[in-house]
Design a protein around this motif. Structure first.
Motif, PDB file in Angstrom:
ATOM      1  N   GLU A 102     -21.027 -33.960   5.627  1.00  0.00           N
ATOM      2  CA  GLU A 102     -22.320 -33.303   5.816  1.00  0.00           C
ATOM      3  C   GLU A 102     -23.057 -33.100   4.505  1.00  0.00           C
ATOM      4  N   ARG A 103     -22.433 -33.430   3.408  1.00  0.00           N
ATOM      5  CA  ARG A 103     -23.060 -33.228   2.115  1.00  0.00           C
ATOM      6  C   ARG A 103     -22.486 -34.251   1.136  1.00  0.00           C
ATOM      7  N   GLU A 104     -23.332 -34.708   0.214  1.00  0.00           N
ATOM      8  CA  GLU A 104     -22.821 -35.612  -0.819  1.00  0.00           C
ATOM      9  C   GLU A 104     -22.239 -34.761  -1.946  1.00  0.00           C
ATOM     10  N   PRO A 105     -21.134 -35.221  -2.521  1.00  0.00           N
ATOM     11  CA  PRO A 105     -20.473 -34.406  -3.534  1.00  0.00           C
ATOM     12  C   PRO A 105     -21.257 -34.339  -4.831  1.00  0.00           C
ATOM     13  N   SER A 106     -21.229 -33.190  -5.471  1.00  0.00           N
ATOM     14  CA  SER A 106     -21.811 -33.014  -6.784  1.00  0.00           C
ATOM     15  C   SER A 106     -20.689 -32.747  -7.778  1.00  0.00           C
ATOM     16  N   GLY A 107     -20.460 -33.707  -8.665  1.00  0.00           N
ATOM     17  CA  GLY A 107     -19.415 -33.533  -9.673  1.00  0.00           C
ATOM     18  C   GLY A 107     -19.694 -32.321 -10.545  1.00  0.00           C
ATOM     19  N   ALA A 108     -20.974 -32.038 -10.771  1.00  0.00           N
ATOM     20  CA  ALA A 108     -21.333 -30.912 -11.630  1.00  0.00           C
ATOM     21  C   ALA A 108     -20.868 -29.601 -11.012  1.00  0.00           C
ATOM     22  N   ARG A 109     -20.982 -29.499  -9.694  1.00  0.00           N
ATOM     23  CA  ARG A 109     -20.591 -28.237  -9.047  1.00  0.00           C
ATOM     24  C   ARG A 109     -19.141 -28.235  -8.604  1.00  0.00           C
ATOM     25  N   LEU A 110     -18.619 -29.391  -8.221  1.00  0.00           N
ATOM     26  CA  LEU A 110     -17.278 -29.417  -7.627  1.00  0.00           C
ATOM     27  C   LEU A 110     -16.187 -29.877  -8.593  1.00  0.00           C
ATOM     28  N   GLY A 111     -16.561 -30.475  -9.717  1.00  0.00           N
ATOM     29  CA  GLY A 111     -15.532 -30.986 -10.623  1.00  0.00           C
ATOM     30  C   GLY A 111     -14.678 -32.032  -9.917  1.00  0.00           C
ATOM     31  N   ASP A 112     -13.360 -31.973 -10.132  1.00  0.00           N
ATOM     32  CA  ASP A 112     -12.458 -32.968  -9.545  1.00  0.00           C
ATOM     33  C   ASP A 112     -12.462 -32.925  -8.023  1.00  0.00           C
ATOM     34  N   LEU A 113     -12.897 -31.827  -7.456  1.00  0.00           N
ATOM     35  CA  LEU A 113     -12.924 -31.740  -5.985  1.00  0.00           C
ATOM     36  C   LEU A 113     -13.863 -32.783  -5.394  1.00  0.00           C
ATOM     37  N   ALA A 114     -14.859 -33.214  -6.186  1.00  0.00           N
ATOM     38  CA  ALA A 114     -15.787 -34.232  -5.702  1.00  0.00           C
ATOM     39  C   ALA A 114     -15.051 -35.532  -5.365  1.00  0.00           C
ATOM     40  N   ALA A 115     -13.913 -35.751  -6.008  1.00  0.00           N
ATOM     41  CA  ALA A 115     -13.152 -36.981  -5.800  1.00  0.00           C
ATOM     42  C   ALA A 115     -12.537 -37.068  -4.405  1.00  0.00           C
ATOM     43  N   PHE A 116     -12.537 -35.951  -3.687  1.00  0.00           N
ATOM     44  CA  PHE A 116     -11.960 -35.957  -2.340  1.00  0.00           C
ATOM     45  C   PHE A 116     -12.931 -36.474  -1.287  1.00  0.00           C
ATOM     46  N   GLU A 117     -14.109 -36.893  -1.735  1.00  0.00           N
ATOM     47  CA  GLU A 117     -15.099 -37.427  -0.804  1.00  0.00           C
ATOM     48  C   GLU A 117     -14.501 -38.508   0.100  1.00  0.00           C
ATOM     49  N   GLY A 118     -13.642 -39.368  -0.487  1.00  0.00           N
ATOM     50  CA  GLY A 118     -13.086 -40.484   0.266  1.00  0.00           C
ATOM     51  C   GLY A 118     -12.268 -40.050   1.472  1.00  0.00           C
ATOM     52  N   VAL A 119     -11.818 -38.790   1.467  1.00  0.00           N
ATOM     53  CA  VAL A 119     -10.994 -38.295   2.576  1.00  0.00           C
ATOM     54  C   VAL A 119     -11.796 -38.278   3.878  1.00  0.00           C
ATOM     55  N   ARG A 120     -13.142 -38.253   3.769  1.00  0.00           N
ATOM     56  CA  ARG A 120     -13.959 -38.221   4.992  1.00  0.00           C
ATOM     57  C   ARG A 120     -13.723 -39.449   5.872  1.00  0.00           C
ATOM     58  N   ARG A 121     -13.223 -40.505   5.278  1.00  0.00           N
ATOM     59  CA  ARG A 121     -12.945 -41.694   6.084  1.00  0.00           C
ATOM     60  C   ARG A 121     -11.626 -41.569   6.851  1.00  0.00           C
ATOM     61  N   PHE A 122     -10.913 -40.492   6.606  1.00  0.00           N
ATOM     62  CA  PHE A 122      -9.628 -40.269   7.287  1.00  0.00           C
ATOM     63  C   PHE A 122      -9.637 -38.871   7.889  1.00  0.00           C
ATOM     64  N   PRO A 123     -10.341 -38.698   9.001  1.00  0.00           N
ATOM     65  CA  PRO A 123     -10.548 -37.346   9.542  1.00  0.00           C
ATOM     66  C   PRO A 123      -9.250 -36.571   9.763  1.00  0.00           C
ATOM     67  N   MET A 124      -8.166 -37.296  10.043  1.00  0.00           N
ATOM     68  CA  MET A 124      -6.894 -36.603  10.248  1.00  0.00           C
ATOM     69  C   MET A 124      -6.412 -35.916   8.980  1.00  0.00           C
ATOM     70  N   ARG A 125      -6.909 -36.377   7.822  1.00  0.00           N
ATOM     71  CA  ARG A 125      -6.414 -35.830   6.563  1.00  0.00           C
ATOM     72  C   ARG A 125      -7.284 -34.712   6.008  1.00  0.00           C
ATOM     73  N   VAL A 126      -8.388 -34.426   6.688  1.00  0.00           N
ATOM     74  CA  VAL A 126      -9.257 -33.348   6.200  1.00  0.00           C
ATOM     75  C   VAL A 126      -8.468 -32.040   6.142  1.00  0.00           C
ATOM     76  N   LYS A 127      -7.614 -31.833   7.146  1.00  0.00           N
ATOM     77  CA  LYS A 127      -6.800 -30.615   7.169  1.00  0.00           C
ATOM     78  C   LYS A 127      -5.863 -30.529   5.979  1.00  0.00           C
ATOM     79  N   CYS A 128      -5.379 -31.669   5.531  1.00  0.00           N
ATOM     80  CA  CYS A 128      -4.496 -31.682   4.356  1.00  0.00           C
ATOM     81  C   CYS A 128      -5.245 -31.138   3.142  1.00  0.00           C
ATOM     82  N   ALA A 129      -6.503 -31.547   3.005  1.00  0.00           N
ATOM     83  CA  ALA A 129      -7.296 -31.152   1.830  1.00  0.00           C
ATOM     84  C   ALA A 129      -7.782 -29.710   1.921  1.00  0.00           C
ATOM     85  N   THR A 130      -7.966 -29.201   3.140  1.00  0.00           N
ATOM     86  CA  THR A 130      -8.486 -27.828   3.268  1.00  0.00           C
ATOM     87  C   THR A 130      -7.371 -26.790   3.381  1.00  0.00           C
TER      88      THR A 130
END
Ligand code: ZN
Length: 148
Positions: A102-130
């Protein structure tokens, strides 16, 4: 599954899962603790938070699970240390919106967390990240409980 992510994302995630930041425990009390588990994947995380006033003075995690979950816990602790409780929860909202696309990642605000954007392609793994964030929320709520 990490192989399915883009190179940049994979590098950041692998770095966090191989060399986790802030791994360990904090004494309870004064720190508070929250736990999360994700039976679908076998992830288990305990998060410890030490607040000074309203600031996250220290945060650590323990647990075991998949690379996504461990990397997310590591990146989370690195990002929120020094933030206010309110700001930490805002970062979680933004991170979650990125994960569900629902949002594009901002490295400035999220730091390394922005790198988890790719997880959106694996909806089953969203729970792992949250999962670490749910444990964090529980720890922050525990700290607010009356009498503590
Ligand atoms: Zn997992």
């Amino acid at each position: 599954m990490i192989g399915g992510l883009g190179d940049l994302y994979r590098e950041v995630l692998l770095d966090h899962s191989k060399r986790p930041r802030n791994k360990g425990s904090l004494g309870v009390p004064p720190a508070s603790r929250g736990e999360g588990n994700n039976p679908l994947c076998g992830d288990e995380v305990t998060v410890y938070v030490l607040l000074e006033g309203d600031t996250v003075a220290d945060v650590r995690f323990e647990g075991r699970g998949c690379a996504i979950c461990m990397a997310a816990a590591s990146a989370m602790t690195e990002k929120i240390k020094g933030l206010s409780r309110e700001r930490a929860l805002e970062v979680f909202d933004e991170f979650h919106e990125v994960l569900i696309g629902e949002r594009e990642p901002s490295g400035a605000r999220l730091g390394d967390l922005a790198a988890f954007e790719g997880v959106r392609r694996f909806p089953m793994r969203v729970k792992c990240a949250t999962l670490p964030w749910h444990a964090l929320k529980q720890a922050l709520a525990a700290d607010q409980a009356p009498g503590t």
